[in-house]
Design a protein around this motif. Structure first.
Motif, PDB file in Angstrom:
ATOM      1  N   LEU A  80     -14.182   4.050  -4.633  1.00  0.00           N
ATOM      2  CA  LEU A  80     -14.395   2.435  -4.087  1.00  0.00           C
ATOM      3  C   LEU A  80     -13.323   1.648  -5.497  1.00  0.00           C
ATOM      4  O   LEU A  80     -12.461   1.345  -4.618  1.00  0.00           O
ATOM      5  CB  LEU A  80     -15.383   1.605  -4.684  1.00  0.00           C
ATOM      6  CG  LEU A  80     -15.572   0.270  -4.223  1.00  0.00           C
ATOM      7  CD1 LEU A  80     -15.015  -0.113  -3.307  1.00  0.00           C
ATOM      8  CD2 LEU A  80     -17.008  -0.514  -4.665  1.00  0.00           C
ATOM      9  N   SER A  81     -13.119   2.470  -6.178  1.00  0.00           N
ATOM     10  CA  SER A  81     -11.804   2.024  -7.568  1.00  0.00           C
ATOM     11  C   SER A  81     -10.820   2.212  -7.374  1.00  0.00           C
ATOM     12  O   SER A  81      -9.410   0.928  -6.434  1.00  0.00           O
ATOM     13  CB  SER A  81     -12.172   2.269  -8.883  1.00  0.00           C
ATOM     14  OG  SER A  81     -11.053   1.146  -9.578  1.00  0.00           O
ATOM     15  N   MET A  82     -10.537   3.437  -6.247  1.00  0.00           N
ATOM     16  CA  MET A  82      -9.375   4.157  -6.215  1.00  0.00           C
ATOM     17  C   MET A  82      -8.744   3.403  -4.710  1.00  0.00           C
ATOM     18  O   MET A  82      -7.258   2.371  -4.335  1.00  0.00           O
ATOM     19  CB  MET A  82      -9.604   5.338  -6.066  1.00  0.00           C
ATOM     20  CG  MET A  82      -9.370   6.085  -7.526  1.00  0.00           C
ATOM     21  SD  MET A  82      -7.653   6.257  -8.613  1.00  0.00           S
ATOM     22  CE  MET A  82      -6.774   7.204  -7.543  1.00  0.00           C
ATOM     23  N   THR A  83      -9.110   3.285  -3.323  1.00  0.00           N
ATOM     24  CA  THR A  83      -9.183   2.389  -2.683  1.00  0.00           C
ATOM     25  C   THR A  83      -8.968   0.900  -2.464  1.00  0.00           C
ATOM     26  O   THR A  83      -8.500   0.499  -1.737  1.00  0.00           O
ATOM     27  CB  THR A  83     -10.079   3.191  -1.706  1.00  0.00           C
ATOM     28  OG1 THR A  83     -10.463   4.744  -1.603  1.00  0.00           O
ATOM     29  CG2 THR A  83      -9.323   2.800   0.099  1.00  0.00           C
ATOM     30  N   GLY A  84      -9.790   0.278  -3.097  1.00  0.00           N
ATOM     31  CA  GLY A  84      -9.278  -0.556  -3.425  1.00  0.00           C
ATOM     32  C   GLY A  84      -7.908  -1.296  -3.972  1.00  0.00           C
ATOM     33  O   GLY A  84      -7.132  -2.184  -3.281  1.00  0.00           O
ATOM     34  N   ALA A  85      -7.567  -0.298  -4.928  1.00  0.00           N
ATOM     35  CA  ALA A  85      -6.302  -1.111  -5.297  1.00  0.00           C
ATOM     36  C   ALA A  85      -5.479  -0.732  -4.416  1.00  0.00           C
ATOM     37  O   ALA A  85      -4.492  -1.228  -4.731  1.00  0.00           O
ATOM     38  CB  ALA A  85      -6.138   0.303  -6.643  1.00  0.00           C
ATOM     39  N   GLN A  86      -5.577   0.783  -3.906  1.00  0.00           N
ATOM     40  CA  GLN A  86      -4.747   1.193  -2.913  1.00  0.00           C
ATOM     41  C   GLN A  86      -4.362   0.159  -1.832  1.00  0.00           C
ATOM     42  O   GLN A  86      -3.121  -0.160  -1.188  1.00  0.00           O
ATOM     43  CB  GLN A  86      -4.923   2.219  -2.303  1.00  0.00           C
ATOM     44  CG  GLN A  86      -4.741   3.515  -0.966  1.00  0.00           C
ATOM     45  CD  GLN A  86      -4.678   3.737  -0.753  1.00  0.00           C
ATOM     46  OE1 GLN A  86      -5.394   5.332  -1.618  1.00  0.00           O
ATOM     47  NE2 GLN A  86      -5.333   4.101   0.693  1.00  0.00           N
ATOM     48  N   LEU A  87      -5.650  -0.253  -1.554  1.00  0.00           N
ATOM     49  CA  LEU A  87      -5.586  -0.580  -0.050  1.00  0.00           C
ATOM     50  C   LEU A  87      -4.575  -2.768  -0.620  1.00  0.00           C
ATOM     51  O   LEU A  87      -4.430  -3.290   0.101  1.00  0.00           O
ATOM     52  CB  LEU A  87      -6.731  -1.410   0.359  1.00  0.00           C
ATOM     53  CG  LEU A  87      -7.123  -1.217   1.301  1.00  0.00           C
ATOM     54  CD1 LEU A  87      -8.407  -1.142   2.075  1.00  0.00           C
ATOM     55  CD2 LEU A  87      -6.199  -0.730   2.343  1.00  0.00           C
ATOM     56  N   LEU A  88      -5.258  -3.176  -2.033  1.00  0.00           N
ATOM     57  CA  LEU A  88      -4.447  -4.055  -2.678  1.00  0.00           C
ATOM     58  C   LEU A  88      -2.566  -3.636  -2.131  1.00  0.00           C
ATOM     59  O   LEU A  88      -1.949  -4.845  -2.281  1.00  0.00           O
ATOM     60  CB  LEU A  88      -5.004  -4.496  -3.894  1.00  0.00           C
ATOM     61  CG  LEU A  88      -4.608  -5.327  -4.995  1.00  0.00           C
ATOM     62  CD1 LEU A  88      -4.496  -6.913  -3.620  1.00  0.00           C
ATOM     63  CD2 LEU A  88      -4.535  -5.770  -6.188  1.00  0.00           C
ATOM     64  N   LEU A  89      -2.571  -2.583  -3.058  1.00  0.00           N
ATOM     65  CA  LEU A  89      -0.917  -2.174  -2.702  1.00  0.00           C
ATOM     66  C   LEU A  89      -0.561  -2.306  -1.988  1.00  0.00           C
ATOM     67  O   LEU A  89       1.167  -2.895  -1.462  1.00  0.00           O
ATOM     68  CB  LEU A  89      -0.896  -0.942  -3.990  1.00  0.00           C
ATOM     69  CG  LEU A  89      -0.439  -0.932  -5.026  1.00  0.00           C
ATOM     70  CD1 LEU A  89      -1.280   0.346  -5.661  1.00  0.00           C
ATOM     71  CD2 LEU A  89      -0.073  -2.160  -6.016  1.00  0.00           C
TER      72      LEU A  89
END
Length: 298
Positions: A179-188
């Motif tokens: 969840l943390s990795m994908t949240g950051a990925q979508l933010l980027l």
């Protein structure tokens, strides 16, 4: 809720995503549709992270690799699919998406030494390629087919396994939650589109309701909520079973495009799609072991 129900909901959401892209691009530029999709998808994951008290990943190295992953897994394929549907039906875009496992298998054989080529996988690639030619109507000389739009949809499907292989090689076992990795990925990914979109589009003079709602649903449901469903399924039933949802997406995309958008459907499209899915399934399977248990590559 039973996992089978959530599995079906996820297949419906992702299957209808291609219809939503088509509706969104009727009023907004493809980059604007993609930016809205990423923006609303990020908002859903940010809310989920707040509820679960998940923090964003730390470290410049992690964020650097996630920037590359965001490009190949979100910004690039989402934009290519949006542009492709300016000239091809949503049904064809959905079927092109089904070639992603074929690309992934071919690339993994090159990128990972442990993924050995087998007769089963090579046969799956061959069958899948025949299916693609059937969908495109190769015997007719691809008559009536927009080459540019189809090529963009196929490139979008290729972009997904490139991104996943990159993540596997660079951030596998990083210790951060999905969840943390994908949240950051979508933010980027949202940041990338926020930079690109103003350079190639102008601010819309009007905001038609139906296309706007399509973009909101595409982001909030088709990107954010769908990823949350996928996390739960992977945790409960494992990635092998959860990834089977891929094989239902083109079927739902085809039904939605034909029934709701009135798109034309010739015999070779569904027949070719079935051949593609059969080839993709074969590339993901492994031969039976001596105990009779069949394993699949996750």
């Amino acid at each position: 809720m039973d996992w089978r129900i959530r599995f079906g909901v996820l297949a419906l959401i992702w299957g209808f995503s291609f219809l939503l892209i088509k509706v969104g691009t009727e009023a907004y530029a493809p980059f604007q549709v993609t930016l809205g999709r990423l923006l609303f998808g990020t908002a859903v994951l940010a809310a989920a992270m707040a509820v679960k008290r998940e923090a964003l990943p730390r470290g410049a190295r992690t964020w650097g690799h996630l920037t590359v992953a965001a490009f190949f897994l979100n910004a690039l394929p989402f934009s290519l699919f949006a542009y492709s549907e300016l000239t091809i039906p949503s049904t064809l875009a959905g079927i092109c998406n089904a070639t992603s496992p074929l690309w992934g298998m071919a690339l993994s054989l090159v990128a990972f030494s442990e993924d050995r080529p087998t007769r089963r996988r090579v046969a799956g690639l061959g069958i899948g390629f025949i299916g693609v030619l059937t969908v495109l109507g190769a015997w007719q000389g691809f008559s009536g087919l927009d080459f540019g739009g189809t090529a963009m949809a196929l490139l979008a499907s290729l972009s997904y396994p490139v991104g996943w292989i990159y993540l596997r090689r660079t951030l596998g076992g990083s210790g951060n939650s999905a969840l943390s990795m994908t949240g950051a990925q979508l933010l980027l990914g949202t940041a990338q589109l926020a930079v690109v979109t103003p350079l190639f589009t102008t601010v819309p003079t009007s905001f038609p309701v139906v296309p706007l709602l399509a973009v909101v649903a595409l982001g909030a449901l088709g990107t954010g909520f769908a990823m949350l469903l996928q996390y739960g399924l992977v945790a409960e039933i494992g990635p092998t079973t959860a990834q089977m949802v891929t094989y239902f997406i083109p079927v739902i995309a085809t039904v939605a495009g034909v029934t709701l958008l009135g798109e034309d459907l010739s015999w070779n499209t569904p027949v070719g799609a079935l051949i593609v899915l059969a080839g993709a399934a074969l590339t993901q399977s492994r031969a039976r072991t001596r105990t009779g248990i069949t394993a699949r590559r996750t």
